[in-house]
Motif scaffolding. Structure first.
Motif, mmCIF file in Angstrom:
data_model
loop_
_atom_site.group_PDB
_atom_site.id
_atom_site.type_symbol
_atom_site.label_atom_id
_atom_site.label_comp_id
_atom_site.label_asym_id
_atom_site.label_seq_id
_atom_site.Cartn_x
_atom_site.Cartn_y
_atom_site.Cartn_z
ATOM 1 N N GLY A 28 57.484 65.359 21.634
ATOM 2 C CA GLY A 28 56.420 64.582 22.262
ATOM 3 C C GLY A 28 56.181 63.266 21.543
ATOM 4 N N PHE A 29 56.183 63.304 20.211
ATOM 5 C CA PHE A 29 55.970 62.090 19.425
ATOM 6 C C PHE A 29 57.081 61.074 19.673
ATOM 7 N N PHE A 30 58.329 61.518 19.584
ATOM 8 C CA PHE A 30 59.453 60.600 19.745
ATOM 9 C C PHE A 30 59.615 60.151 21.199
ATOM 10 N N THR A 31 59.419 61.057 22.149
ATOM 11 C CA THR A 31 59.534 60.691 23.558
ATOM 12 C C THR A 31 58.515 59.622 23.924
ATOM 13 N N SER A 32 57.306 59.774 23.406
ATOM 14 C CA SER A 32 56.257 58.793 23.686
ATOM 15 C C SER A 32 56.610 57.431 23.108
ATOM 16 N N LEU A 33 57.158 57.413 21.886
ATOM 17 C CA LEU A 33 57.553 56.149 21.262
ATOM 18 C C LEU A 33 58.755 55.526 21.972
ATOM 19 N N ILE A 34 59.741 56.351 22.296
ATOM 20 C CA ILE A 34 60.937 55.852 22.983
ATOM 21 C C ILE A 34 60.584 55.239 24.328
ATOM 22 N N SER A 35 59.574 55.793 24.993
ATOM 23 C CA SER A 35 59.178 55.285 26.314
ATOM 24 C C SER A 35 58.688 53.844 26.265
ATOM 25 N N LEU A 36 58.310 53.370 25.089
ATOM 26 C CA LEU A 36 57.838 51.994 24.947
ATOM 27 C C LEU A 36 58.989 50.999 24.887
ATOM 28 N N PHE A 37 60.231 51.491 24.755
ATOM 29 C CA PHE A 37 61.374 50.594 24.584
ATOM 30 C C PHE A 37 62.547 50.887 25.519
ATOM 31 N N PHE A 40 65.171 66.599 15.211
ATOM 32 C CA PHE A 40 64.544 65.402 14.651
ATOM 33 C C PHE A 40 65.525 64.228 14.574
ATOM 34 N N LEU A 41 66.702 64.462 14.015
ATOM 35 C CA LEU A 41 67.653 63.372 13.778
ATOM 36 C C LEU A 41 68.144 62.715 15.068
ATOM 37 N N PRO A 42 68.524 63.476 16.114
ATOM 38 C CA PRO A 42 68.944 62.824 17.367
ATOM 39 C C PRO A 42 67.864 61.929 17.976
ATOM 40 N N LEU A 43 66.622 62.409 17.959
ATOM 41 C CA LEU A 43 65.536 61.619 18.536
ATOM 42 C C LEU A 43 65.239 60.377 17.711
ATOM 43 N N ALA A 44 65.317 60.510 16.402
ATOM 44 C CA ALA A 44 65.098 59.360 15.527
ATOM 45 C C ALA A 44 66.168 58.296 15.764
ATOM 46 N N TRP A 45 67.424 58.721 15.923
ATOM 47 C CA TRP A 45 68.519 57.784 16.188
ATOM 48 C C TRP A 45 68.307 57.057 17.520
ATOM 49 N N GLN A 46 67.899 57.803 18.546
ATOM 50 C CA GLN A 46 67.634 57.188 19.851
ATOM 51 C C GLN A 46 66.523 56.149 19.750
ATOM 52 N N LEU A 47 65.469 56.484 19.028
ATOM 53 C CA LEU A 47 64.354 55.550 18.872
ATOM 54 C C LEU A 47 64.814 54.255 18.212
ATOM 55 N N ILE A 48 65.633 54.360 17.180
ATOM 56 C CA ILE A 48 66.141 53.165 16.491
ATOM 57 C C ILE A 48 66.977 52.318 17.441
ATOM 58 N N CYS A 49 67.876 52.961 18.193
ATOM 59 C CA CYS A 49 68.748 52.233 19.132
ATOM 60 C C CYS A 49 67.933 51.515 20.195
ATOM 61 N N TYR A 50 66.980 52.231 20.809
ATOM 62 C CA TYR A 50 66.170 51.621 21.868
ATOM 63 C C TYR A 50 65.307 50.485 21.320
ATOM 64 N N PHE A 51 64.801 50.646 20.109
ATOM 65 C CA PHE A 51 63.956 49.611 19.515
ATOM 66 C C PHE A 51 64.746 48.322 19.276
ATOM 67 N N ILE A 52 65.941 48.441 18.686
ATOM 68 C CA ILE A 52 66.774 47.269 18.432
ATOM 69 C C ILE A 52 67.196 46.622 19.749
ATOM 70 N N MET A 53 67.573 47.447 20.721
ATOM 71 C CA MET A 53 67.972 46.928 22.028
ATOM 72 C C MET A 53 66.833 46.173 22.707
ATOM 73 N N SER A 54 65.606 46.695 22.604
ATOM 74 C CA SER A 54 64.458 46.033 23.235
ATOM 75 C C SER A 54 64.194 44.667 22.618
ATOM 76 N N ILE A 55 64.397 44.547 21.313
ATOM 77 C CA ILE A 55 64.213 43.254 20.643
ATOM 78 C C ILE A 55 65.200 42.225 21.183
ATOM 79 N N LYS A 56 66.461 42.648 21.371
ATOM 80 C CA LYS A 56 67.490 41.734 21.871
ATOM 81 C C LYS A 56 67.181 41.280 23.291
#
Length: 326
Positions: free
Chosen positions: A122-131, A184-200
């Motif tokens: 829930g924590f990671f899904t909510s954060l990922i949804s922002l990016f 934990f690790l798969p979701l954390a990796w996805q969050l990092i990827c989506y965050f960097i992609m959103s910045i670009k």
């Protein structure tokens, strides 16, 4: 030569199918490794937890993603700002949904591991949804090579779950590897990827503030369609895990995986058509749609032939323990 006889751009089709292939390939490989390492019971729990992850997306107005493909095609990038505002407002509701499911799961079966896993998801899904919705920018702009690169990076995350389990079981010698650590690790990796992609993507659309009048209606209509499709695809797994047992869910998930590969390809090919429908005239769209049907017909024939080999494939890939999945 950029076109073939049925009007498709070869280069675009290659990148699209590479994206689909990488997603299916890494998902299949991670499932095989996880099933062989952990066994049916643990693999069933793993599938159960992630089936809820898809259901959680329904709260986040999922049609925003499809509507943003149209926005990128029309170059009304201001709609991404509207989408961001909506996702931020929906953030607490999404996280609250997972908290509710976590508490309910614990009260029903007293399984603290699965309950904590729901909280982490829930924590990671909510954060990922922002990016994650910024990925639709590349679809709308028909930049399929760039889209493939990000899809491939995100798809790698599925391998991390099996890797985490392997390290915990074989290197750290844990008698039981907590499911909450594995996811934990798969979701954390996805969050990092989506965050960097959103910045670009933000750097490219920062100077554009044009908006489309029908973005709101598009989002609502696409959301209704997406919700129905998501419920059809994932609610059955959640019901089996909740009311039957995790081993049955493991067999069911493997058997269904081969069927889902066809629907996944079909959905992605339609996303290829969507931006063209927006910017082309009706007669051109009709020609593309006929080509789309021809390609789908060929894929259906291919998977129909493959279906006869599935029992042997399941045994060869996952092991005899999963014979019931056939």
């Amino acid at each position: 030569m950029r076109k073939i006889g049925i009007n498709f751009h070869i280069r675009d089709i290659v990148w699209i199918n590479l994206s689909v292939f990488f997603k299916l390939f890494f998902n299949l490989i991670s499932s095989i490794v996880m099933a062989r390492l952990a066994g049916a019971e643990y693999f069933g729990k793993f599938q159960y937890v992630f089936s809820l992850n898809c259901l959680g997306d329904l709260i986040l107005m999922p049609g925003i993603k499809s509507a943003l493909i149209n926005s990128a095609a029309r170059k009304t990038e201001g709609d991404f700002i509207i989408a961001g505002g909506k996702r931020i407002r929906l953030f607490p509701f999404c996280f609250a949904f997972f908290i509710f499911i976590s508490i309910s799961t614990y009260l029903l079966n007293r399984n603290i591991d699965i309950s904590v896993s729901f909280l982490i998801i829930g924590f990671f899904t909510s954060l990922i949804s922002l990016f994650d919705y910024y990925l639709q920018y590349y679809l709308g702009r028909q930049e399929y090579k760039t889209l493939f690169k990000w899809d491939a990076l995100i798809a790698i995350s599925s391998i991390f779950a099996a890797l985490t389990y392997f390290i915990g079981k074989n290197m750290l010698k844990l008698s039981y590897v907590p499911l909450s650590i594995v996811i934990f690790l798969p979701l954390a990796w996805q969050l990092i990827c989506y965050f960097i992609m959103s910045i670009k993507v933000k750097k490219r659309i920062v100077k554009h503030n044009s908006f489309s009048d029908d973005f709101q209606s598009y989002s609502k209509n696409f959301s209704l369609i997406t919700i129905v499709m998501t419920l059809q695809s994932n609610l059955d797994k959640f019901i089996i895990g909740a009311f039957f047992d995790f081993k049955s869910l493991a067999f069911y998930s493997i058997g269904k995986k081969f069927y889902e590969s066809l629907t996944y390809e079909r959905t992605f090919l339609f996303q290829y058509l969507q931006p063209r429908f927006v910017i082309m005239k009706m007669n051109e769209c009709f020609r593309y749609f006929k080509n789309y049907l021809m390609l789908c017909s060929g894929l259906i024939l291919f998977f129909a032939v493959l279906w006869f080999f599935i029992p042997g494939l399941v045994i060869a890939l996952f092991g005899k323990e999963f014979l019931g999945a056939t």
